[in-house]
Write an enzyme that holds these catalytic residues in place. Structure first.
Site, PDB file in Angstrom:
ATOM      1  N   GLY A 142      21.738  -8.017  -1.459  1.00  0.00           N
ATOM      2  CA  GLY A 142      21.450  -8.570  -0.139  1.00  0.00           C
ATOM      3  C   GLY A 142      22.019  -7.717   0.979  1.00  0.00           C
ATOM      4  O   GLY A 142      22.083  -6.482   0.879  1.00  0.00           O
ATOM      5  N   SER A 143      22.477  -8.365   2.031  1.00  0.00           N
ATOM      6  CA  SER A 143      22.889  -7.651   3.240  1.00  0.00           C
ATOM      7  C   SER A 143      24.160  -6.832   3.067  1.00  0.00           C
ATOM      8  O   SER A 143      24.490  -6.025   3.948  1.00  0.00           O
ATOM      9  CB  SER A 143      23.074  -8.645   4.394  1.00  0.00           C
ATOM     10  OG  SER A 143      21.833  -9.246   4.726  1.00  0.00           O
TER      11      SER A 143
END
Length: 595
Positions: free
Chosen positions: A316-317
């Site tokens: 993810g981020s």
């Protein structure tokens, strides 16, 4: 008519004839006549029999002597194994994490034990903590030797010996004991009944810890008792102690933090890892749920999983700082480079990518602070795919780990030539590749160490490792500044703030794949960070798997968990504060990162 004197003379003549070998009678009725061949045959048979016995005697006493002696010894001589004491496992400060306690294995000669009074067998079953029927089933065997129970503690052995049951004996062995129980188990591991490592460092360093067992020759009687000791055959060599990199205090802090997070956010599981920036040592590794290695009778697969090392996920981020770092390193962007992300979404080969909010015009620093997917994609589009793949490779993504830990996952990064534009765009913000939590934590070392990366170690390090330069110190410093802004009132990790310390990091939230599709209701929240920022000491990564409460994103579940872990770890390590800020400001509605 025969006179008496004449009869007496005849008898005398017969005796004289018999004494001279003549037949005692001339009567054809009483005469015995045998064929000469029969006597010769009997004589020949007797000769052959005695010859056979002579040859057999020579064979047994001459040719087969060694074989027969060996067979004889096998019936009364025994080789007893003298187990070597398994080496201890210690933490970096010398605290004992695993040690061996002397115990006994109880064995029996079934035929002799079954002749014992029923009440003694009943008492034996009770002491061995097994139903009497099960004990009798074990004894109902044609074997001359059978184990009844392994690793029986000494107080129980003393009670068994008081029963004085014929055919019951014991054998010395060792049982592993883990003083810190469930707190340290996923790192230390455990051994089986044979004292062989099955998980963790017990398995990885089996040869170092186990030592070499010894043996001695003895003579045993029919009941299995030692009648004579023939002397030592081989001395046992004790196992060597193993000193790990882990710090028991930090381990307890990490375990407590992740356990509280799982319970607070009603999550399926959680994990955390703490790395030493200077040495690459793993100072703490915690998973929850966990298990007690001293009692594994109810152990399940979920408890056994070491999520820090063996589980992989889409980062993810948390991958965005790496995307930005590569753009800065290659000179394609600067911290104040501006990107127009209106209207909050974009399409790549017909597929829509969006942010949780329309951030409008953003600088590169703003992309990290607000965790913009669109900004990360636009930066990645300036970088050739091969350069991004090479960056991932240098960080160890998709590579076989060399941590010295069994079962470590490599993750997955496909060859760059196969990337489609939409796949490359997704990788820019952490989708389409997989890593372990430990791999993610290690990748952040390039920001904490001014651009170089070093090997990780689960053993205590005596010398500083040599690093591999991945990015320049300037780029590392620029990204650290951006990551510190993330842990602030206007960033997605405002809940990761720690009073008295400057912390930097990045949150991440990834949707889990359920039935082959991304699920909106199942996700994993992460936080990876560095502290303190003025002189980085720790890299900490936290994962909260499938939180089911109202708070579900990395900024809401992983960031506060990391804050608690950072605060306690830094103070426990006597790291001096580097910030005068004591009042933590957290917005009523914290900013959430894009998924």
């Amino acid at each position: 008519m025969t006179r008496p004197n004449q009869r007496s003379s005849q008898r005398s003549n017969a005796r004289v004839a018999a004494s001279k070998g003549m037949a005692f009678t001339k009567s054809p009725v009483l005469a015995v006549r045998l064929p000469d061949w029969r006597s010769r045959l009997v004589l020949f048979v007797l000769f052959v029999a005695f010859a056979a016995l002579g040859i057999r005697a020579v064979w047994l006493q001459g040719v087969s002597t060694q074989f027969l002696q060996k067979q004889g010894k096998s019936r009364y001589e025994r080789t007893l194994e003298l187990p070597a004491t398994r080496g201890r496992i210690l933490d970096r400060n010398g605290a004992v994490l695993a040690s061996s306690l002397p115990v006994r294995a109880v064995w029996a000669i079934p035929e002799d034990v079954l002749d014992s009074p029923p009440e003694k067998i009943r008492a034996l079953a009770k002491l061995l903590e097994m139903p009497e029927a099960d004990l009798r089933k074990k004894l109902d065997s044609d074997r001359t030797f059978v184990y009844l129970k392994r690793q029986v503690e000494m107080p129980i052995i003393a009670e068994i010996e008081k029963l004085k049951i014929e055919g019951i004996d014991t054998r010395k062995e060792y049982k592993r004991f883990y003083p810190q129980g469930e707190v340290m188990t996923h790192l230390v591991g455990f051994t089986n009944v044979e004292d062989k490592g099955q998980e963790g460092m017990e398995l990885q360093h089996q040869k170092t810890l186990m030592g070499v067992p010894g043996s001695r020759r003895v003579i045993k009687d029919r009941l299995g008792h030692i009648a004579e000791d023939l002397g030592m055959f081989r001395e046992p060599h004790q196992g060597r102690d193993l000193t790990l990199s882990v710090d028991s205090k930090l381990q307890y802090i990490a375990f407590t933090s992740i356990k509280n997070a799982v319970e607070k956010f009603e999550a399926k599981a959680g994990a955390a890892v703490v790395l030493d920036v200077h040495t690459g040592e793993v100072l703490a590794l915690a998973n929850y749920p966990t298990y007690n290695p001293n009692d594994r009778s109810k152990l399940t697969g979920e408890q056994l999983r070491n999520r820090v090392i063996t589980d992989t996920f889409e980062p993810g981020s948390t991958i965005k700082p790496i995307t930005i770092a590569l753009g800065l390193e290659t000179g394609r962007i600067k911290p104040d480079t501006v990107f127009d992300n209106n209207p909050g979404w974009m399409t790549v080969t017909g597929k829509r990518i969006r942010d949780t909010h329309n951030y409008g015009v953003q600088t590169v620093s703003g992309i990290i602070q607000k965790s913009s997917n669109l900004g990360a994609v636009k930066v990645a589009q300036l970088i050739p795919q091969q350069e991004m793949w090479e960056m991932y490779t240098k960080l160890g993504f998709g590579q076989a780990p060399r941590y010295g830990f069994p079962g470590a996952a490599a993750g997955r990064v496909r060859p760059w030539k196969t990337w489609k534009p939409i796949e490359y765009a997704n990788m820019a913000f952490g989708h389409g590749l997989s890593v372990s939590l430990l791999q993610m934590a290690r990748s952040y070392m390039i920001f904490a160490r001014n651009g170089d990366i070093i090997p990780l170690s689960f053993l205590k390090v005596d010398e500083q490792p040599v690093g591999q330069q991945v990015i320049s110190p300037k780029t590392a410093a620029q990204v650290r500044t951006m990551m510190e802004s993330v842990v602030g009132p206007e960033g997605t990790a405002s809940k990761a703030q720690v009073a008295g310390y400057r912390i930097g990091g990045k949150t991440g939230t990834a949707e889990k794949i359920v039935n082959g599709r991304y699920s909106r209701t199942n996700n994993i929240g992460y936080f990876a960070g560095i502290g303190p920022m003025s002189n980085p000491r720790f890299v900490i990564a936290v994962m909260v798997d499938d939180p089911r409460g109202a708070l579900r994103t990395g900024g809401s579940v992983a960031a506060p968990t990391a804050a608690d872990l950072f605060a306690n770890a830094l103070r426990a390590a006597n790291v001096p504060p580097d910030s005068s800020i004591t009042d933590i400001i957290i917005p009523e509605v914290p900013l959430e990162e894009s998924m």
